[in-house]
Motif scaffolding. Structure first.
Motif, PDB file in Angstrom:
ATOM      1  N   PRO A  75      15.997  66.904  12.425  1.00  0.00           N
ATOM      2  CA  PRO A  75      16.104  65.777  13.354  1.00  0.00           C
ATOM      3  C   PRO A  75      16.925  64.610  12.811  1.00  0.00           C
ATOM      4  O   PRO A  75      17.678  63.976  13.548  1.00  0.00           O
ATOM      5  CB  PRO A  75      14.649  65.344  13.569  1.00  0.00           C
ATOM      6  N   GLU A  76      16.829  64.329  11.521  1.00  0.00           N
ATOM      7  CA  GLU A  76      17.565  63.218  10.925  1.00  0.00           C
ATOM      8  C   GLU A  76      19.083  63.486  10.956  1.00  0.00           C
ATOM      9  O   GLU A  76      19.869  62.581  11.199  1.00  0.00           O
ATOM     10  CB  GLU A  76      17.063  62.994   9.484  1.00  0.00           C
ATOM     11  N   VAL A  77      19.454  64.736  10.736  1.00  0.00           N
ATOM     12  CA  VAL A  77      20.870  65.129  10.802  1.00  0.00           C
ATOM     13  C   VAL A  77      21.365  65.009  12.246  1.00  0.00           C
ATOM     14  O   VAL A  77      22.443  64.452  12.503  1.00  0.00           O
ATOM     15  CB  VAL A  77      21.066  66.581  10.279  1.00  0.00           C
ATOM     16  N   ILE A  78      20.573  65.465  13.163  1.00  0.00           N
ATOM     17  CA  ILE A  78      20.942  65.397  14.586  1.00  0.00           C
ATOM     18  C   ILE A  78      21.101  63.945  15.023  1.00  0.00           C
ATOM     19  O   ILE A  78      22.048  63.586  15.720  1.00  0.00           O
ATOM     20  CB  ILE A  78      19.889  66.111  15.468  1.00  0.00           C
ATOM     21  N   ARG A  79      20.189  63.104  14.583  1.00  0.00           N
ATOM     22  CA  ARG A  79      20.233  61.684  14.935  1.00  0.00           C
ATOM     23  C   ARG A  79      21.537  61.042  14.443  1.00  0.00           C
ATOM     24  O   ARG A  79      22.216  60.330  15.178  1.00  0.00           O
ATOM     25  CB  ARG A  79      19.024  60.964  14.307  1.00  0.00           C
ATOM     26  N   ARG A  80      21.899  61.334  13.196  1.00  0.00           N
ATOM     27  CA  ARG A  80      23.118  60.753  12.629  1.00  0.00           C
ATOM     28  C   ARG A  80      24.368  61.261  13.356  1.00  0.00           C
ATOM     29  O   ARG A  80      25.263  60.484  13.683  1.00  0.00           O
ATOM     30  CB  ARG A  80      23.191  61.074  11.136  1.00  0.00           C
ATOM     31  N   VAL A  81      24.416  62.566  13.588  1.00  0.00           N
ATOM     32  CA  VAL A  81      25.568  63.152  14.289  1.00  0.00           C
ATOM     33  C   VAL A  81      25.686  62.566  15.697  1.00  0.00           C
ATOM     34  O   VAL A  81      26.787  62.233  16.155  1.00  0.00           O
ATOM     35  CB  VAL A  81      25.453  64.699  14.350  1.00  0.00           C
ATOM     36  N   ALA A  82      24.544  62.406  16.366  1.00  0.00           N
ATOM     37  CA  ALA A  82      24.557  61.894  17.747  1.00  0.00           C
ATOM     38  C   ALA A  82      25.096  60.467  17.799  1.00  0.00           C
ATOM     39  O   ALA A  82      25.874  60.124  18.695  1.00  0.00           O
ATOM     40  CB  ALA A  82      23.160  61.968  18.349  1.00  0.00           C
TER      41      ALA A  82
END
Ligand SMILES: Nc1ncnc2c1ncn2[C@@H]1O[C@H](COP(=O)(O)OP(=O)(O)O)[C@@H](O)[C@H]1O
Ligand SMILES: [Mg+2]
Length: 140
Positions: free
Chosen positions: A37-44
């Motif tokens: 989720p943290e990776v997804i949040r940053r990419v988003a």
């Protein structure tokens, strides 16, 4: 990198109402892939800011996403006006957005600083009158 997945998305520069759609779509895809989720949040965050920038500053462009087990690479290419002073553009609150664009809720001048903050690497290659390429890495 040979086992990476690659996706390319065109960004329409004329349609402000659809700005941010690609970012939402990729966010869903990354969730389906089961990325942290943290990776997804940053990419988003990066994708949203860059996508909006391509619409409001560069009349659209192309987004390339490359996913490997180690990292997500995001490349934003446009044939817009280029950025005359990158150091200035990177400052929080700096914006050349027009009054009309601000009225739509964009132009707070936080896009590039937030892209920097949420990436592990960020490179900007820009040429006046030719265009801009932003190349970012988010490590998994
Ligand atoms: N793709 C781009 N092409 C040309 N100029 C850009 C691009 N992205 C950003 N800029 C310039 O950098 C400035 C800062 O960008 P940003 O931090 O996202 O703030 P904002 O988009 O709110 O103006 C913009 O106002 C614009 O002058
Ligand atoms: Mg912006």
């Amino acid at each position: 990198m040979s086992n990476g997945m690659k996706f390319r998305y065109p960004v329409d520069g004329n349609d402000f109402t659809r700005a941010g759609e690609i970012s939402s779509k990729v966010k869903k895809q990354l969730k389906q892939l089961g990325l942290p989720p943290e990776v997804i949040r940053r990419v988003a965050i990066i994708m949203y800011e860059a996508e909006i920038n391509m619409v409001i500053h560069a009349n659209g462009g192309t987004i390339d996403v490359e996913i490997t087990p180690e990292q997500i690479r995001l490349v934003f290419s446009d044939t817009g006006p280029g950025i005359p002073d990158i150091e200035k553009a990177m400052q929080e609150g700096f914006s050349t957005a027009s009054h009309e664009v601000r009225e739509l809720g964009f132009g707070a001048g936080m896009g590039l600083p937030n892209m920097k903050k949420n990436s592990d690497e960020m490179k900007i290659d820009t040429r006046i009158g030719v265009g801009t390429i932003m190349d970012l890495i988010v490590k998994i």
